[in-house]
Design an enzyme around this catalytic site. Structure first.
Site, short mmCIF file in Angstrom:
data_model
loop_
_atom_site.label_atom_id
_atom_site.label_comp_id
_atom_site.label_asym_id
_atom_site.label_seq_id
_atom_site.Cartn_x
_atom_site.Cartn_y
_atom_site.Cartn_z
N ARG A 1 -16.95 -31.65 28.72
CA ARG A 1 -17.90 -31.30 27.66
C ARG A 1 -18.88 -32.44 27.46
O ARG A 1 -18.46 -33.57 27.28
CB ARG A 1 -17.13 -31.13 26.34
CG ARG A 1 -16.93 -29.75 25.93
CD ARG A 1 -16.32 -29.56 24.60
NE ARG A 1 -16.10 -30.64 23.68
CZ ARG A 1 -15.95 -30.45 22.37
NH1 ARG A 1 -16.06 -29.24 21.87
NH2 ARG A 1 -15.70 -31.45 21.58
N THR B 1 -24.32 -32.42 23.54
CA THR B 1 -24.62 -30.97 23.40
C THR B 1 -23.36 -30.14 23.25
O THR B 1 -23.43 -28.99 22.83
CB THR B 1 -25.36 -30.46 24.65
OG1 THR B 1 -24.46 -30.57 25.78
CG2 THR B 1 -26.62 -31.28 24.92
N ASP C 1 -8.17 -35.26 20.82
CA ASP C 1 -8.61 -35.02 22.20
C ASP C 1 -7.39 -34.81 23.08
O ASP C 1 -6.63 -35.75 23.36
CB ASP C 1 -9.44 -36.22 22.69
CG ASP C 1 -10.09 -35.92 24.03
OD1 ASP C 1 -9.36 -35.52 24.97
OD2 ASP C 1 -11.31 -36.05 24.14
N ASP D 1 -7.13 -36.87 26.45
CA ASP D 1 -6.82 -38.29 26.21
C ASP D 1 -5.37 -38.47 25.78
O ASP D 1 -4.72 -39.45 26.17
CB ASP D 1 -7.76 -38.87 25.15
CG ASP D 1 -9.13 -39.18 25.72
OD1 ASP D 1 -9.27 -39.27 26.95
OD2 ASP D 1 -10.08 -39.33 24.92
C1 PRP Z 1 -11.68 -30.42 26.28
C2 PRP Z 1 -10.61 -29.34 26.34
C3 PRP Z 1 -11.40 -28.14 26.79
C4 PRP Z 1 -12.73 -28.35 26.10
C5 PRP Z 1 -12.75 -27.49 24.87
O1 PRP Z 1 -11.94 -30.92 27.51
O2 PRP Z 1 -9.57 -29.65 27.20
O3 PRP Z 1 -11.59 -28.06 28.19
O4 PRP Z 1 -12.78 -29.73 25.73
O5 PRP Z 1 -13.97 -27.57 24.25
P1 PRP Z 1 -15.00 -26.39 24.23
O6 PRP Z 1 -14.25 -25.15 23.87
O7 PRP Z 1 -15.98 -26.80 23.17
O8 PRP Z 1 -15.66 -26.27 25.58
P2 PRP Z 1 -12.90 -32.19 27.75
O9 PRP Z 1 -14.28 -31.72 28.09
O10 PRP Z 1 -12.77 -33.13 26.61
O11 PRP Z 1 -12.34 -32.80 29.08
P3 PRP Z 1 -10.90 -33.39 29.44
O12 PRP Z 1 -9.97 -32.23 29.52
O13 PRP Z 1 -11.17 -34.02 30.75
O14 PRP Z 1 -10.50 -34.38 28.39
N1 URA Z 2 -11.49 -30.89 23.07
C1 URA Z 2 -10.37 -31.46 22.59
O1 URA Z 2 -9.59 -32.07 23.35
N2 URA Z 2 -10.11 -31.37 21.27
C2 URA Z 2 -10.92 -30.71 20.42
O2 URA Z 2 -10.63 -30.64 19.21
C3 URA Z 2 -12.10 -30.13 20.94
C4 URA Z 2 -12.35 -30.23 22.27
#
Ligand code: PRP
Ligand code: URA
Length: 214
Positions: A109, A113, A205, A208
């Site tokens: 993400r 944005t 997160d 993380d």
């Molecule tokens: C997080 C989560 C989803 C997304 C959700 O991933 O694991 O994939 O955000 O958010 P959204 O519904 O607004 O798209 P992130 O992009 O943080 O990546 P990661 O899994 O590598 O930490």
């Molecule tokens: N991605 C995450 O990991 N946590 C949130 O709350 C939203 C997006």
């Protein structure tokens, strides 16, 4: 609260799920326990999301007598994690469906944005013939899930179930609006999103916390 089609959302709210989810949300929960809990919660989600798989009869012999037993029939399964956090749910699904194939969709993400960016994709060749269990612990704005579903549809997938652990109403509305057929399984529908598009109360997160990159 934002409205969405509740008939296509299953809340997996077994008492054990609610107990484990409480520990998962707690900011004091460390990486090892967080990872274990995500895997355990994926068991419950997979169990519910595969409840309607068709069965066929098979003749077997127990040590005592001949009998008719059951086995899963119909489509084979694929589990498709949205990287990274979705990886935390893969083994939980494979514990229950060990023969499933695994496809990967890499998305992150944008911090400003909040829109998803695809950076990797590798699916089983016969994805169109499989029941797809897309896994990602967090459904926030729904951008990542929508992009993942579009990618799978474009590659011929017809039977798709989306398994998350925590969902925001905004994300549910977006995904169900964008995809006419997907069913969503979640352990909780939370209050909503904050100004940074994080789920409230959520669990922070997920990627993380699973991988210890806080
Ligand atoms: C997080 C989560 C989803 C997304 C959700 O991933 O694991 O994939 O955000 O958010 P959204 O519904 O607004 O798209 P992130 O992009 O943080 O990546 P990661 O899994 O590598 O930490
Ligand atoms: N991605 C995450 O990991 N946590 C949130 O709350 C939203 C997006």
């Amino acid at each position: 609260m934002v409205e969405f089609d509740r008939s296509r959302v299953a809340v997996v709210d077994h008492p054990l799920v609610q107990h484990k989810l409480g520990i998962l949300r707690d900011k004091r929960t460390g990486t090892k326990q967080f990872r274990d809990l995500v895997r355990e919660l994926a068991h419950f989600e997979c169990y519910e999301a595969t409840r309607d798989l068709p069965l066929e009869d098979v003749e077997i012999e127990t040590p005592i007598s001949a009998t008719t037993a059951k086995r899963i029939a119909g489509r084979k399964l694929a589990v498709v994690p949205i990287l990274r956090a979705g990886l935390g749910m893969v083994d939980g699904v494979l514990d229950l469906v060990p023969a499933a194939r695994v496809g990967h969709l890499g998305m992150y993400r944008d911090e400003v944005t909040h829109e998803p960016h695809e950076y990797y994709a590798k699916l089983p060749r016969d994805i169109a013939e499989r029941t797809c269990l897309v896994v990602d612990p967090m459904l926030a704005t729904g951008g990542s899930a929508e992009a993942a579903l579009q990618y799978l549809r474009a590659h011929g997938a017809t039977d798709i179930r989306f398994l998350c652990i925590v969902a925001a109403p905004e994300g549910l509305a977006r995904v169900l609006e964008a995809d006419d057929e997907v069913r969503v399984y979640t352990c909780s529908i939370d209050e909503g999103l904050n100004e940074a598009a994080y789920i409230v109360p959520g669990l922070g997160d997920a990627g993380d916390r699973i991988f210890g990159t806080l």
